[in-house]
Scaffold this active site. Structure first.
Site, mmCIF file in Angstrom:
data_model
loop_
_atom_site.group_PDB
_atom_site.id
_atom_site.type_symbol
_atom_site.label_atom_id
_atom_site.label_comp_id
_atom_site.label_asym_id
_atom_site.label_seq_id
_atom_site.Cartn_x
_atom_site.Cartn_y
_atom_site.Cartn_z
ATOM 1 N N LEU A 1 0.857 -1.193 0.000
ATOM 2 C CA LEU A 1 0.000 0.000 0.000
ATOM 3 C C LEU A 1 0.892 1.242 0.000
ATOM 4 C CD1 LEU A 1 -3.030 0.850 0.152
ATOM 5 C CD2 LEU A 1 -2.825 0.825 2.639
ATOM 6 N N ILE B 1 0.657 3.501 -19.505
ATOM 7 C CA ILE B 1 0.492 3.319 -20.959
ATOM 8 C C ILE B 1 0.087 1.877 -21.262
ATOM 9 C CG2 ILE B 1 1.624 3.454 -23.212
ATOM 10 C CD1 ILE B 1 3.764 5.204 -21.926
ATOM 11 N N GLY C 1 7.015 10.099 -6.158
ATOM 12 C CA GLY C 1 6.625 8.684 -6.221
ATOM 13 C C GLY C 1 6.999 8.016 -7.530
ATOM 14 N N LYS D 1 12.454 -3.751 -18.102
ATOM 15 C CA LYS D 1 11.264 -3.489 -18.921
ATOM 16 C C LYS D 1 11.491 -3.862 -20.389
ATOM 17 C CE LYS D 1 9.615 0.266 -15.943
ATOM 18 N NZ LYS D 1 9.758 1.702 -15.666
HETATM 19 N N1 LIG Z 1 5.926 4.119 -8.348
HETATM 20 C C1 LIG Z 1 5.606 4.010 -9.624
HETATM 21 O O1 LIG Z 1 5.342 4.989 -10.309
HETATM 22 C C2 LIG Z 1 5.581 2.666 -10.261
HETATM 23 C C3 LIG Z 1 5.918 1.528 -9.567
HETATM 24 N N2 LIG Z 1 5.864 0.296 -10.181
HETATM 25 C C4 LIG Z 1 6.152 -0.900 -9.421
HETATM 26 O O2 LIG Z 1 5.112 -1.073 -8.453
HETATM 27 C C5 LIG Z 1 5.624 -1.729 -7.308
HETATM 28 C C6 LIG Z 1 5.332 -0.885 -6.083
HETATM 29 O O3 LIG Z 1 5.969 0.351 -6.220
HETATM 30 P P1 LIG Z 1 5.651 1.567 -5.227
HETATM 31 O O4 LIG Z 1 4.202 1.603 -4.915
HETATM 32 O O5 LIG Z 1 6.298 2.745 -5.836
HETATM 33 O O6 LIG Z 1 6.477 1.106 -3.939
HETATM 34 P P2 LIG Z 1 6.381 1.698 -2.451
HETATM 35 O O7 LIG Z 1 7.757 1.507 -1.869
HETATM 36 O O8 LIG Z 1 5.778 3.040 -2.436
HETATM 37 O O9 LIG Z 1 5.357 0.707 -1.718
HETATM 38 C C7 LIG Z 1 5.671 -0.607 -1.364
HETATM 39 C C8 LIG Z 1 4.576 -1.165 -0.469
HETATM 40 O O10 LIG Z 1 4.822 -2.541 -0.234
HETATM 41 C C9 LIG Z 1 4.881 -2.790 1.161
HETATM 42 N N3 LIG Z 1 5.964 -3.759 1.369
HETATM 43 C C10 LIG Z 1 7.175 -3.775 0.774
HETATM 44 N N4 LIG Z 1 7.886 -4.829 1.207
HETATM 45 C C11 LIG Z 1 7.097 -5.476 2.096
HETATM 46 C C12 LIG Z 1 7.272 -6.636 2.890
HETATM 47 N N5 LIG Z 1 8.398 -7.346 2.858
HETATM 48 N N6 LIG Z 1 6.243 -7.028 3.676
HETATM 49 C C13 LIG Z 1 5.093 -6.325 3.715
HETATM 50 N N7 LIG Z 1 4.853 -5.219 2.989
HETATM 51 C C14 LIG Z 1 5.876 -4.806 2.184
HETATM 52 C C15 LIG Z 1 5.183 -1.481 1.853
HETATM 53 O O11 LIG Z 1 4.616 -1.504 3.131
HETATM 54 P P3 LIG Z 1 4.668 -0.213 4.123
HETATM 55 O O12 LIG Z 1 3.777 0.813 3.485
HETATM 56 O O13 LIG Z 1 4.111 -0.707 5.408
HETATM 57 O O14 LIG Z 1 6.100 0.206 4.152
HETATM 58 C C16 LIG Z 1 4.495 -0.481 0.903
HETATM 59 O O15 LIG Z 1 3.148 -0.340 1.258
HETATM 60 C C17 LIG Z 1 7.109 -1.952 -7.586
HETATM 61 O O16 LIG Z 1 7.288 -3.236 -8.126
HETATM 62 C C18 LIG Z 1 7.426 -0.891 -8.635
HETATM 63 O O17 LIG Z 1 8.513 -1.242 -9.451
HETATM 64 C C19 LIG Z 1 5.468 0.165 -11.488
HETATM 65 C C20 LIG Z 1 5.116 1.264 -12.217
HETATM 66 C C21 LIG Z 1 5.177 2.592 -11.669
HETATM 67 N N1 LIG Z 2 10.699 3.850 -11.198
HETATM 68 C C1 LIG Z 2 9.943 3.601 -12.366
HETATM 69 C C2 LIG Z 2 8.494 3.486 -12.016
HETATM 70 C C3 LIG Z 2 7.705 2.900 -13.087
HETATM 71 O O1 LIG Z 2 7.949 1.812 -13.567
HETATM 72 C C4 LIG Z 2 10.126 4.743 -13.361
HETATM 73 O O2 LIG Z 2 10.669 5.781 -12.963
HETATM 74 O O3 LIG Z 2 9.774 4.582 -14.536
HETATM 75 NA NA NA Z 3 1.768 -0.185 -19.041
#
Ligand SMILES: NC(=O)C1=CN([C@@H]2O[C@H](COP(=O)(O)OP(=O)(O)OC[C@H]3O[C@@H](n4cnc5c(N)ncnc54)[C@H](OP(=O)(O)O)[C@@H]3O)[C@@H](O)[C@H]2O)C=CC1
Ligand SMILES: N[C@@H](CC=O)C(=O)O
Ligand code: NA
Length: 428
Positions: free
Chosen positions: A10, A133, A184, A202
């Protein structure tokens, strides 16, 4: 009965996805079938930007993937472990999986898709490439009748945001990276963005889909943007280029080998990828008979990525509602063979190189002779600046085999007049 989601994570994307699912008015009515049943996090004490009933949040992620009531596991936690093991457990328990995790898919895709196929469930990953996208489903479905020749993309939002601000505002690298983290866009460890590793994951996924085989991530050549300086951005500008971190997967014309690579590249200003700025991504796909098609949009960020995640969830809800005995082959990934990837030395490309030399007559001639010895012909040579008493010479070559260019450089490095070669970039 509603379709029950078990969401792992989350953070930026998880929060965006929950916000979208909690605000359904005006969206696809099928979303109303969805129940956010469990959400797994690391800490229950963190302040969240969404409201969820207390019993929904848990730190026991294993219990989510083992829970028979959960229909779809949505993995938005990132990292390799425990994400990989949780995905595999979910699949083995007969749950469909949606993931945004390109790092896991690029490394463990073979294991994950094999497990999914054996369990008769789907793994959906639209958010893993290009953020919001739509590019995964178009490659799997709408474009799959084409013979793909080349996929060229700006597929990392963080680095494109950094390069754009360095170019337009002359901003400092680390300040802009901090902004990308605050917004973010960056990975939890932004090294993977900056070093090009995220883009390599990717392009491995896109190449696998486009060329119909598995990709060994170790074969993907990768350079990040740390070496790109304000000086190079200025020279590139004067020469009619912008510098972009490109990810390229291309089929060689005279063999079945692929070239799959990520590196900063001088892109001619009129090229469609030159005008993709900020957090925007674009993927230019070239195939037969379609010709060129380009996908453009926000490549990172909560809302955009949530759009891709939720569209995958929606597709699975539709699948669950219309249960079929046989899996839909356009949703599965069943490649068995590995694509053959040629070494980077076989690449034929133009180069930009910046030399710092002693300010003596005849240096340009000596450079020209070394290049000539290896069949490297020069498109332009510019000598404009001085740095600390050293002359600065910039060359752009015509197309050359990378191996030959590197041999010429090795000889040039030994010339007495050469102080250093601070930059070496490829030109599109
Ligand atoms: N950010 C972006 O724009 C994009 C991200 N992604 C991908 O999406 C995924 C998530 O990214 P993002 O939302 O930015 O990451 P964040 O670091 O913002 O969120 C990670 C979440 O996962 C939870 N978490 C991580 N490790 C554990 C664990 N071991 N046990 C329990 N909970 C865990 C964290 O919990 P807590 O909140 O309690 O710390 C947090 O809620 C990644 O794979 C990323 O590459 C893909 C496209 C775009
Ligand atoms: N960290 C990545 C998030 C999306 O995949 C980026 O900057 O493109
Ligand atoms: Na996409």
């Amino acid at each position: 009965m509603g379709v029950k989601l078990g969401i792992l994570g989350l953070g930026t994307v998880g929060t965006g996805t929950v916000q979208l699912l909690q605000d359904m008015v005006g969206r696809n009515p099928l979303l109303q079938e969805i129940e956010i049943y469990r959400v797994g996090v690391r800490s229950l004490d963190k302040i969240r930007n969404v409201e969820l009933p207390a019993q929904v949040l848990t730190t026991d992620l294993a219990a989510i993937v083992n829970d028979p009531a959960v229909d779809i596991v949505v993995e938005l936690m990132g990292g390799l472990e425990p994400a990989r093991s949780l995905i595999l457990k979910a699949l083995n328990h007969g749950k469909h999986v949606v993931t945004a995790n390109k790092a896991v898919i690029a490394r463990f895709g073979a294991e994950i898709f094999t497990t999914a196929n054996q369990a008769g469930v789907y793994v959906m990953l639209e958010a893993a490439v290009g953020g919001g996208i739509p590019v995964i489903q178009p490659l799997k479905q709408s474009l799959s009748v084409n013979r793909i020749n080349t996929v060229t993309g700006i597929i990392n939002g963080t680095t494109n945001y950094i390069l754009t601000r360095m170019q337009t505002e002359g901003s400092n690298f680390s300040d802009v990276l901090a902004d990308a983290q605050r917004l973010g866009y960056a990975e939890a460890d932004p090294t993977s963005d900056v070093e090009g590793l995220d883009a390599a994951d990717k392009i491995a996924i896109l190449a696998s889909l486009g060329f119909g085989g598995r990709i060994n991530l170790e074969d993907v050549y990768c350079e990040g943007i740390r070496q790109v300086s304000k000086t190079d951005i200025t020279y590139a500008e004067k020469l009619g280029f912008v510098i972009k971190l490109l990810a390229i997967a291309k089929k060689y014309t005279d063999s079945s080998d692929l070239s799959v690579r990520v590196h900063p590249t001088l892109v001619p200003k009129p090229h469609p990828l030159a005008s993709i700025n900020g957090v925007y991504n674009a993927i230019l796909v070239e195939g037969e008979p379609i010709g060129q098609v380009m996908f453009f949009g926000p490549g990172a960020g909560a809302g955009a990525t949530a759009s891709a995640v939720t569209s995958d969830i929606l597709n699975l809800v539709a699948v669950l509602k219309t249960s079929t005995a046989n899996p839909n082959p356009l949703f599965t990934c069943a490649h068995q063979d590995y694509c053959q990837i040629a070494p980077i030395t076989e690449l034929v490309t133009r180069f930009y190189a910046r030399f710092l030399t002693k300010d003596q007559p005849g240096v340009i001639g000596k450079l020209g002779t070394c290049f000539g010895n290896y069949g490297v012909s020069l498109e332009s040579v510019v000598q404009t600046g001085f740095q600390g008493g050293l002359a600065e010479i910039v060359v752009v070559t015509h197309d050359v085999r990378e191996g030959d260019f590197r041999k010429a450089l090795a000889e040039i490095k030994n010339l007495e007049d050469i102080d250093s070669i601070p930059s070496l970039l490829r030109v599109l």
